[in-house]
Design an enzyme around this catalytic site. Structure first.
Site, short mmCIF file in Angstrom:
data_model
loop_
_atom_site.label_atom_id
_atom_site.label_comp_id
_atom_site.label_asym_id
_atom_site.label_seq_id
_atom_site.Cartn_x
_atom_site.Cartn_y
_atom_site.Cartn_z
N HIS A 1 0.86 -1.18 0.00
CA HIS A 1 0.00 0.00 0.00
C HIS A 1 0.90 1.24 0.00
O HIS A 1 1.93 1.27 0.66
CB HIS A 1 -0.89 0.00 1.26
N ASN A 2 0.51 2.27 -0.78
CA ASN A 2 1.33 3.49 -0.86
C ASN A 2 2.80 3.14 -1.06
O ASN A 2 3.69 3.62 -0.35
CB ASN A 2 1.18 4.33 0.42
N GLU B 1 1.23 -0.29 -5.48
CA GLU B 1 0.26 0.79 -5.64
C GLU B 1 0.96 2.04 -6.16
O GLU B 1 2.06 2.38 -5.73
CB GLU B 1 -0.43 1.11 -4.31
N ASP C 1 -0.15 6.02 -6.83
CA ASP C 1 -1.12 7.12 -6.76
C ASP C 1 -0.75 8.16 -7.82
O ASP C 1 0.30 8.82 -7.70
CB ASP C 1 -1.11 7.77 -5.38
N HIS D 1 1.17 11.21 -2.38
CA HIS D 1 -0.05 11.02 -1.60
C HIS D 1 -0.83 12.32 -1.63
O HIS D 1 -0.46 13.29 -0.99
CB HIS D 1 0.30 10.62 -0.16
N GLU E 1 -4.15 4.15 -8.39
CA GLU E 1 -5.13 5.05 -7.80
C GLU E 1 -5.08 6.30 -8.67
O GLU E 1 -4.21 7.15 -8.52
CB GLU E 1 -4.81 5.36 -6.33
#
Length: 556
Positions: A111-112, A141, A143, A156, A190
């Protein structure tokens, strides 16, 4: 292990074992060595050829080799070797069946992934992707946001985390994608970019990844289930929204165009903005989240990992396609585990589910992944940059099967008419009785810089809810070099296929308090019986060699 630093006490333990089987002989005859392997080490396939190979491998005395016997030094070399590690060395290579559909595997997921610290002001860095890939991570991931000069950026959103270029992330992934595993990588996007910059993203994905990028369906025998890890070796899949095909309804298409990549990413964004606002680090207070409409060029690159909204298990049964997956925040996922555990298990037999940490975890802490592995969720995403118990469990789970990042789920999480209930306190399976004798330790690191340790050993079982427990030895005063416990610890494990065993050596600081010295986690199914040594890792997961435990393992 570094055998030159093994304390005398460990040698004494091993010498006692040697003498018991040598039966008064100076050397250990081959047939007595075979007895030891069968009776104590429970090497059920051991035979005279096994013993001959051991003598050739570990004995350095030429006269003993000629006589086909083993001296104590040769026996000691064997007992301190990888062959006597508690982790089954056969599991350091891929040994599981890799021909099942992707939905039948637990997949190491981050994640991230771009962050090296917290998700408020932490640094984004390409090295974070390199580190995750080298740890066997197979779902990364990214973003994605609009950047200056038509260059998509990764960071983020709505925070002060630093930014990196999307094209550099993709180039880094391509360079390191298959260093430790040949099995497929999923890039979980994302996506917050405009149509124009999504076109740029698609161009980079195509040009940089080249033949690694999966751009069309495979020609498989079955056209109603996901391909297998074997089918997708050396391929990179894009997880994102996808435009509806001509055969799907216009209503569904319109609905998709109004949604973000998946339903709970919106909730995560809201949680994130609220938390940042509390800390007065919000760059764009009150800014409404713009609707993201997927560009056709990016949509075309989504093949088997199309992101859709999770509504309910009944809706998924009726309308979700095998190539569609959903994402759930940990709070919603936890609620579903508690209220609809059996349905969750059934859902994950056919469809891929991604679980991610709550947006309120601004310091990038992690949840315990075991609760979601228990329902067969495939992509249980953790912040790889955050050390602690959750990442210890993740590292322990995925060191199995050669560290390839894919673990075949137990049969009851893949098929079966009678549903597995993760919330049950008893299961209709054959329980396993586990005895661990914690004998001694050696060369324990001193976290207090010069102060002596009062070490104790804690053993934890992480698995089905009914199995989760822990036991510990008493502390040994003032001994980090060669502490001896001689403590027997018993467990009954109802669902051994899900169980992880975690060893932690701790320094007792008070009647109810202790500090971590070293730890090690492995799947119960990878645990060898007999006299074994346990390697110890630091809080960060680095080897503390020659620090180790010496234990005896028995189970039936």
């Amino acid at each position: 292990m570094n055998k030159s630093k093994t304390p005398a006490s460990r040698r004494t333990d091993i010498q006692h074992i040697f003498q018991c089987y040598a039966r008064g002989h100076k050397h250990l005859p081959a047939h007595f060595l075979l007895q030891f392997l069968c009776k104590e080490q429970m090497e059920t396939t051991a035979n005279h050829e096994t013993v001959e190979n051991m003598i050739d491998r570990y004995e350095i005395d030429k006269r003993a080799k000629v006589k086909r016997v083993m001296t104590f030094e040769g026996f000691f070399r064997y007992m301190e070797s990888k062959d006597c590690c508690v982790f089954d060395q056969k599991h350091t290579s891929v040994y599981q069946d890799m021909s099942h559909p992707l939905s039948h595997y637990l997949i190491s997921s981050s994640h991230n992934t771009y962050l090296t610290a917290d998700q408020l002001v932490g640094r984004s860095h390409l090295q974070a992707y390199v580190s995750a890939l080298r740890q066997g991570c197979r779902c990364l991931e990214i973003d994605c946001w609009d950047g200056p000069d038509s260059e998509p950026i990764v960071y983020h959103g709505y925070t002060l985390t630093s930014k990196i270029l999307f094209k550099d992330v993709i180039a880094t992934v391509r360079q390191h994608a298959f260093e430790v595993s040949s099995y497929p990588i999923i890039l979980s996007l994302e996506n917050h970019c405009s149509r124009e910059q999504q076109v740029v993203m698609a161009q980079y994905l195509t040009s940089i990844l080249g033949d690694f990028l999966l751009k069309e369906s495979l020609n498989l025998t079955s056209h109603r289930e996901l391909p297998s890890p074997n089918d997708l070796q050396y391929k990179i899949l894009i997880k994102n929204k996808k435009l509806s095909s001509l055969g799907e309804s216009q209503e569904k298409k319109d609905k998709e165009e109004e949604e973000d990549e998946d339903e709970d990413d919106g909730e995560e964004e809201q949680e994130k903005r609220e938390e940042v606002s509390k800390k007065k680090r919000l760059l764009t207070k009150g800014k409404r989240k713009k609707k993201t409409v997927v560009a056709a060029e990016l949509s075309d690159l989504v093949v088997y990992t199309k992101s859709v909204k999770f509504v309910s298990f009944s809706v998924s049964r009726d309308s979700q396609q095998f190539y569609e997956n959903t994402s759930l925040g940990e709070k919603k996922a936890r609620k579903l585990v508690k209220t609809s555990g059996v349905e969750f298990v059934q859902h994950n037999m056919s469809f891929i589910t991604r679980i991610y940490p709550a947006g309120s975890r601004t310091l990038s802490s992690n949840y315990n992944p075991q609760e979601f592995w228990n329902v067969g969720a495939q992509l249980v995403a953790l912040n790889f940059q955050s050390v602690g118990l959750p990442m210890d469990l993740n590292n322990g789970r995925f060191q199995d099967n050669g560290g390839c990042g894919y673990i075949l789920k137990p049969d009851f999480l893949r098929s079966g008419e009678k549903g597995f209930d993760p919330n049950a306190f008893k299961h209709s399976m054959k329980p396993v009785h586990l005895l661990l004798k914690v004998i001694s330790g050696s060369n324990l690191p001193d976290p207090k810089m010069g102060k002596s340790l009062d070490p104790l050993v804690r053993v934890e079982i992480h698995g089905a809810m009914s199995d989760s427990c822990r036991r510990q030895t008493d502390a040994v005063k003032d001994n980090s070099l060669n502490p001896r416990w001689g403590s027997a610890i018993n467990f009954t494990i109802d669902v051994p296929e899900l169980a992880l065993v975690r060893f932690s050596v701790r320094h007792q600081t008070g009647p109810l308090t202790s500090d971590l010295v070293g730890q090690y986690t492995l799947p119960f199914s990878s645990m060898k019986r007999g006299y074994r040594w346990v390697p110890l890792l630091s809080r960060e997961g680095h080897s503390l060699d020659p620090a180790s435990l010496f234990i005896y393992v028995w189970y039936c």
